[in-house]
Design an enzyme around this catalytic site. Structure first.
Site, short mmCIF file in Angstrom:
data_model
loop_
_atom_site.label_atom_id
_atom_site.label_comp_id
_atom_site.label_asym_id
_atom_site.label_seq_id
_atom_site.Cartn_x
_atom_site.Cartn_y
_atom_site.Cartn_z
N PRO A 248 0.84 -1.21 0.00
CA PRO A 248 0.00 0.00 0.00
C PRO A 248 0.87 1.25 0.00
O PRO A 248 1.53 1.57 0.99
CB PRO A 248 -0.81 -0.13 1.29
CG PRO A 248 0.01 -1.02 2.18
CD PRO A 248 0.76 -1.94 1.28
N ASP A 424 5.95 2.25 1.90
CA ASP A 424 5.07 1.10 2.16
C ASP A 424 4.41 1.31 3.51
O ASP A 424 5.08 1.25 4.56
CB ASP A 424 5.91 -0.18 2.15
CG ASP A 424 5.07 -1.44 2.28
OD1 ASP A 424 3.90 -1.34 2.68
OD2 ASP A 424 5.59 -2.54 1.98
N HIS A 425 3.11 1.53 3.50
CA HIS A 425 2.40 1.87 4.75
C HIS A 425 2.27 0.67 5.68
O HIS A 425 1.86 0.83 6.84
CB HIS A 425 1.01 2.43 4.43
CG HIS A 425 0.58 3.49 5.38
ND1 HIS A 425 1.12 3.66 6.64
CD2 HIS A 425 -0.37 4.47 5.27
CE1 HIS A 425 0.54 4.66 7.27
NE2 HIS A 425 -0.37 5.17 6.46
N ARG A 426 2.61 -0.53 5.20
CA ARG A 426 2.64 -1.68 6.11
C ARG A 426 3.84 -1.59 7.03
O ARG A 426 3.82 -2.10 8.17
CB ARG A 426 2.72 -2.99 5.32
CG ARG A 426 1.56 -3.28 4.40
CD ARG A 426 1.83 -4.50 3.54
NE ARG A 426 3.04 -4.33 2.72
CZ ARG A 426 3.55 -5.27 1.96
NH1 ARG A 426 2.98 -6.47 1.90
NH2 ARG A 426 4.65 -5.05 1.25
N VAL A 428 5.98 1.50 7.23
CA VAL A 428 6.26 2.87 7.66
C VAL A 428 4.96 3.58 8.01
O VAL A 428 4.04 3.64 7.18
CB VAL A 428 7.00 3.64 6.55
CG1 VAL A 428 7.34 5.05 7.02
CG2 VAL A 428 8.26 2.90 6.11
#
Length: 454
Positions: A248, A424-426, A428
């Site tokens: 994401p 990468d929002h998973r 960070v």
């Protein structure tokens, strides 16, 4: 006896390679480790050495064919090992055997057993036949191939591809580049029949020129061109689709007054310490990224879905996106965090030159931990870069533009750059990504601030 050579995994788990050209023909006698083919993986062009000394009996695949790893590509007739077996049966030491040395793994051995230092020259060195290894020192070794036959025309992979497309034999082209390097202009001149052919090749050149002209005329008549999806383009497309629909992405933007950095850049170029390196805005952005990662290490990480772990790296292999004749590549600078500004500038220059010449090896293109893409060189201000697979962050640096800007409570013409960060929002969180981007911007707005962050 007949030995089959199957296409090996040339590194990083690649599943297929394209045979660009054969350097041998059926009936040729080859030495161990003699280059027999040039193959293109999804990451690099690699010279493939022979794993056997013997006579070529079959070429299983033609040039231009994409072959899966493990499929046979060439067969050799090699001396049988009955002599070794008989020696073992008699309780004697078998004759010394030399192990294959595939794709640069391990060292080639001299007769004395000491490794031979490989030369990174475009010209091929003739190999000494295995029989010569066991002759007395007073006897001159016999070359398995003549120097003329084994010498490879000096050119870069993109130029060799152009020559193949136009039907030009590089062996008959005189190079006009440095040290006889064959350039694109040389190949195109040969295709037009404007000389450059050695004695004995005039008729062949005429045929090639006619074929090339027919190909050009046919191309003009076409209303569309279809190009097979393979090599780097195929690999890049698959990687980008996987990245875009797996991680994401979040993108943030920050416009920065980089006038102080540009002033520092101009001053350093005039100093003796930096007179021998190419300093660019990318050098300073890269240094700022390396310092900021120490304060925000979560961006120097990757998501391991298979093990359900977040892997954080204690080193930085800094990837630099590069547009090359073979497509987009992201070679990386290993352990970039330990480099001084001068060493970093040298590494960036070497990386760019190698990428543009098509000389990146698979190892250069793997193992990256975080990347930078310089879209500013194309006059672009900002974008939403897609993560390099296996990385948690990528920073795009835009063009440096003179822009009306608030400076010391007045409007002044300043040099402004826009930074675009995707992460990468998973891995960070928004706060971590924002702090990292703010740190990079702070150092570019005032290079002295780096002293407060190290």
């Amino acid at each position: 006896m007949i030995k089959e050579f199957r296409l090996p995994d040339l590194g990083e788990g690649l599943t297929e390679s394209e045979i660009l050209s054969w350097r041998v023909s059926v009936g040729d006698t080859v030495a161990l480790n003699q280059v027999i083919a040039e193959v293109e993986t999804a990451k690099a062009v690699v010279e493939l050495p022979s794993p056997f000394a013997g006579v070529v009996t079959v070429l299983h695949e033609e040039a231009g064919t994409v072959v899966e790893v493990g499929k046979p590509i060439v067969s050799f007739e090699v001396p049988d090992d009955s002599g070794a077996a008989a020696a073992v049966a008699a309780g004697e030491e078998p004759p010394a055997q030399r192990e294959p040395n595939l794709v640069g793994y391990g060292a080639v051995l001299e007769a004395s057993g000491h490794p031979v230092r490989r030369r990174r020259s475009m010209a091929r060195v003739a190999q000494v036949s295995p029989a010569a290894v066991h002759r007395p020192e007073s006897s001159a070794p016999t070359l398995a191939v003549s120097a003329q036959a084994s010498e490879r025309p000096r050119s870069t992979p993109p130029v060799r591809k152009l020559a193949r497309d136009l039907g030009i034999e590089l062996a008959g082209v005189e190079g006009s580049g440095a040290s006889g390097l064959i350039t694109r202009d040389d190949v195109q001149a040969a295709a037009r029949g404007e000389g450059g052919q050695r004695d004995g090749h005039a008729e062949h050149s005429h045929v090639n020129s006619a074929s090339a002209q027919e190909a050009v005329d046919a191309g003009r008549a076409q209303r569309e061109v279809r190009t097979p999806i393979k090599g780097v383009r195929k690999h890049t497309a698959a990687a980008m689709v996987s990245s875009a629909f797996t991680a994401p992405h979040v993108s943030e933007f920050l416009s920065v007054d980089v006038t102080p950095t540009m002033d520092l850049l101009a001053r350093l170029k005039q100093t003796r310490s930096f007179a021998d390196v190419r300093l660019t805005p990318l050098t300073f952005v890269a240094k700022a990224v390396l310092v900021a990662l120490k304060r925000s290490p979560t961006l120097n990480a990757r998501w391991d879905g298979e093990r359900q772990e977040i892997v954080q790296f204690n080193y930085v292999n800094l990837g630099i996106a590069a547009a090359t004749p073979r497509g987009l590549m992201v070679p990386n600078i290993k352990d970039a965090e330990v480099l001084s500004l001068h060493a970093l500038a040298e590494a960036l220059t070497n990386l760019a030159d190698t990428a543009r010449s098509g000389g990146c090896a698979p190892a250069d293109l793997s193992g990256g931990t975080v990347s930078i893409t310089n879209i500013g060189v194309f006059g672009i201000d900002a974008g939403t870069p897609i993560l390099n697979p296996g990385e948690a962050a990528i920073l795009a640096m835009g063009a440096v533009r003179k822009t009306p800007w608030e400076y010391q409570e007045q409007v002044a013409l300043r040099q402004v750059m826009t930074l675009s960060l995707s992460f990468d929002h998973r891995v960070v969180d928004g706060e971590q990504g924002s702090r990292f981007l703010a740190d990079v911007g702070t150092m570019l707005a005032d290079p002295a601030m780096i002293l407060t962050m190290i």
